[in-house]
Design an enzyme around this catalytic site. Structure first.
Site, PDB file in Angstrom:
ATOM      1  N   SER A   5      10.072  -3.418  -3.618  1.00  0.00           N
ATOM      2  CA  SER A   5       9.134  -3.651  -2.312  1.00  0.00           C
ATOM      3  C   SER A   5       8.771  -4.665  -1.557  1.00  0.00           C
ATOM      4  CB  SER A   5       7.636  -3.907  -3.289  1.00  0.00           C
ATOM      5  OG  SER A   5       6.554  -3.795  -3.248  1.00  0.00           O
ATOM      6  N   HIS A  21      -2.312 -15.559  -2.688  1.00  0.00           N
ATOM      7  CA  HIS A  21       0.201 -15.613  -2.959  1.00  0.00           C
ATOM      8  C   HIS A  21       0.281 -16.567  -3.048  1.00  0.00           C
ATOM      9  CE1 HIS A  21      -0.332 -10.948  -2.498  1.00  0.00           C
ATOM     10  NE2 HIS A  21      -0.217 -11.126  -0.684  1.00  0.00           N
ATOM     11  N   LYS A  47       3.404  -8.095  -3.173  1.00  0.00           N
ATOM     12  CA  LYS A  47       4.019  -6.823  -3.759  1.00  0.00           C
ATOM     13  C   LYS A  47       3.875  -6.241  -5.298  1.00  0.00           C
ATOM     14  CE  LYS A  47       4.268  -4.606  -0.563  1.00  0.00           C
ATOM     15  NZ  LYS A  47       3.233  -4.553  -0.244  1.00  0.00           N
TER      16      LYS A  47
HETATM   17  P1  A3P Z   1       6.203  -0.029  -3.655  1.00  0.00           P
HETATM   18  O1  A3P Z   1       6.386  -0.464  -2.532  1.00  0.00           O
HETATM   19  O2  A3P Z   1       6.678  -0.415  -5.444  1.00  0.00           O
HETATM   20  O3  A3P Z   1       5.404   1.593  -3.686  1.00  0.00           O
HETATM   21  P2  A3P Z   1       0.712  -5.357  -3.034  1.00  0.00           P
HETATM   22  O4  A3P Z   1      -0.167  -4.289  -3.434  1.00  0.00           O
HETATM   23  O5  A3P Z   1       0.567  -6.625  -4.183  1.00  0.00           O
HETATM   24  O6  A3P Z   1       0.943  -5.756  -1.785  1.00  0.00           O
HETATM   25  O7  A3P Z   1       1.217  -4.590  -3.924  1.00  0.00           O
HETATM   26  C1  A3P Z   1       2.271  -3.093  -3.133  1.00  0.00           C
HETATM   27  C2  A3P Z   1       2.730  -1.949  -4.320  1.00  0.00           C
HETATM   28  O8  A3P Z   1       1.465  -1.701  -5.493  1.00  0.00           O
HETATM   29  C3  A3P Z   1       3.919  -0.916  -3.659  1.00  0.00           C
HETATM   30  O9  A3P Z   1       4.704  -0.628  -4.783  1.00  0.00           O
HETATM   31  C4  A3P Z   1       2.437  -0.151  -3.416  1.00  0.00           C
HETATM   32  O10 A3P Z   1       3.083   1.454  -3.520  1.00  0.00           O
HETATM   33  C5  A3P Z   1       2.407  -0.217  -5.696  1.00  0.00           C
HETATM   34  N1  A3P Z   1       0.641   0.411  -5.406  1.00  0.00           N
HETATM   35  C6  A3P Z   1      -0.368  -0.166  -4.784  1.00  0.00           C
HETATM   36  N2  A3P Z   1      -1.564   1.162  -5.451  1.00  0.00           N
HETATM   37  C7  A3P Z   1      -1.246   1.593  -6.662  1.00  0.00           C
HETATM   38  C8  A3P Z   1      -2.001   2.392  -7.829  1.00  0.00           C
HETATM   39  N3  A3P Z   1      -2.773   2.463  -7.737  1.00  0.00           N
HETATM   40  N4  A3P Z   1      -0.846   2.727  -8.721  1.00  0.00           N
HETATM   41  C9  A3P Z   1       0.877   2.822  -8.372  1.00  0.00           C
HETATM   42  N5  A3P Z   1       0.900   1.437  -7.476  1.00  0.00           N
HETATM   43  C10 A3P Z   1       0.442   1.141  -6.619  1.00  0.00           C
END
Ligand code: A3P
Length: 286
Positions: A131, A101, A42
Site C-alpha cells: 500500500s 505518523h 497506510k
Molecule cells: P490499500 O492501498 O491496500 O487499498 P491510510 O489511511 O493509513 O493511508 O491507509 C490507506 C489504506 O487503507 C489503503 O489500503 C486503503 O484502501 C485502505 N482503506 C481506507 N479505508 C478503508 C476501509 N473503509 N476499509 C478497508 N480499507 C480501507
C-alpha cells in the site's frame, strides 16, 4: 509539485521541512482532552479517523462530513498545507482529534504528560508495504519509490518516511502497557468492523444505539468511503489518483499479487528476527 526532500531526526526519515522546524513539533502542547490517532502510514489511518469522527458525531453523517477528514483532524507533522498541521491544531477548539505518523519515541512529550487518549492502528507488514509503495507513486510530494524491487529493499531497511515498520508497531505496542492506548489492527477491522467500532466507542466513553453502530459500519465500509469526497482525498492536489487511487483495494493479502517468491522467503526470515522480541502478532492472509 516537486518530490519532497527528506532528512532525518534521530535516524528517522522525515520531510526536510519537519526536520528543519523539529522544535515546533517536539514542543507541541497537547491538552488533556485531546484524542490522538497514531499509525504507520497506510495502516488504515483514514478508516480509523472516519470511525472516530462518526462515533463522536453520534453517527451523523451530514454534520460530520462538512469538510474533508484531513481538515477536521489536523495531521501534526504536515508542513505543506497553507496552514501546517501544528498551526491548524493550535487554532482548533477543544476537544480536538489529532493525527500523527510519528514513531513512539518522537511523539511530543506533552501527549504523555497530559495523559491523552491514543488510538493506534497497525496493519500487517506485507500489505502495509504494498500500500505504501502505491501511495508513494501516486503522491507526488513523496519521494519516488523506484521499482517494486527497489522499494522492497528500502522498506526492509527502514529508510522510508516515518521510519521502520518494525520499530513503529513494536514501539507503540510496548507503550500501551504504561499509557491509555487502544491498539487496533486493520485485519480485525476487516473481519469484524462492528466489534472494533464498539471497542472504539467504549474507549471514547460513548454509548450509541445498535442502529447507530450499524449505520457507522455501513458508512465506514470501503465502498462508501471510496465514493465519499470527504474521505477519499480526491481533491488533494498532491495526489494523482489516475496513477493509483487513494482508496486502492482495501483487502487483506494483496501482497500475494506483488511479492515474488524469493522476496516472500527473504521477508519471512527477516520478519522472524525483527519480531522475536515482541508478543505482537499479525494476520497476513484470510
Ligand atoms: P490499500 O492501498 O491496500 O487499498 P491510510 O489511511 O493509513 O493511508 O491507509 C490507506 C489504506 O487503507 C489503503 O489500503 C486503503 O484502501 C485502505 N482503506 C481506507 N479505508 C478503508 C476501509 N473503509 N476499509 C478497508 N480499507 C480501507
Amino acid at each position: 509539485i516537486p518530490p519532497r526532500e527528506v532528512s532525518q531526526v534521530d535516524g528517522i526519515v522525515l520531510e526536510k521541512n519537519i526536520c528543519n522546524t523539529w522544535d515546533k513539533v517536539w514542543n507541541f502542547q497537547a491538552k488533556p482532552d485531546d484524542l490522538l490517532i497514531a499509525s504507520y502510514p497506510k495502516a488504515g489511518t483514514t478508516w480509523t479517523q472516519e470511525i472516530v469522527d462518526l462515533i463522536q458525531n453520534n453517527g451523523d453523517i451530514e454534520n460530520s462530513r462538512r469538510a474533508p477528514i484531513q481538515l477536521r483532524q489536523p495531521f501534526l507533522e504536515w508542513f505543506r498545507r497553507v496552514t501546517p498541521g501544528i498551526d491548524q491544531a493550535n487554532a482548533m477548539s477543544s476537544p480536538r482529534t489529532l493525527k500523527t505518523h510519528l514513531p513512539v519515541q518522537l511523539l511530543p512529550p506533552s501527549f504523555w504528560e497530559k495523559n491523552c487518549k491514543i488510538i493506534y492502528v497497525a496493519r500487517n507488514a506485507k500489505d502495509n508495504m504494498v500500500s505504501y509503495y502505491y501511495f508513494q507513486k501516486m503522491n507526488k510530494a513523496l519521494p519516488e519509490p523506484g521499482s517494486w524491487d527497489e522499494y522492497f529493499e528500502t522498506f526492509m531497511s527502514g529508510k522510508v518516511m516515518w521510519g521502520s515498520w518494525f520499530d513503529h508497531v513494536k514501539g507503540w505496542w510496548k507503550k500501551k502497557d504504561s499509557h491509555p492506548i487502544l491498539y487496533l489492527f486493520y485485519e480485525e477491522m476487516m473481519k469484524d468492523p462492528k466489534r472494533v467500532i464498539r471497542k472504539v466507542m467504549e474507549f471514547l466513553g460513548k454509548n450509541l444505539k445498535e442502529e447507530v453502530l450499524d449505520k457507522i459500519v455501513y458508512n465506514t465500509s470501503f465502498d462508501v468511503m471510496k465514493k465519499n469526497p470527504m474521505t477519499n482525498y480526491i481533491n488533494d492536489p498532491e495526489m494523482n489518483h489516475n496513477l493509483s487511487p487513494f482508496m486502492r483495494k482495501g483487502v487483506i493479502g494483496d501482497w500475494k499479487n506483488q511479492f515474488t517468491e524469493a522476496q516472500n522467503k527473504r521477508f519471512n526470515e527477516e520478519y522472524e528476527k525483527h519480531m522475536a522480541d515482541t508478543s505482537l502478532s499479525f494476520c497476513m492472509e484470510l
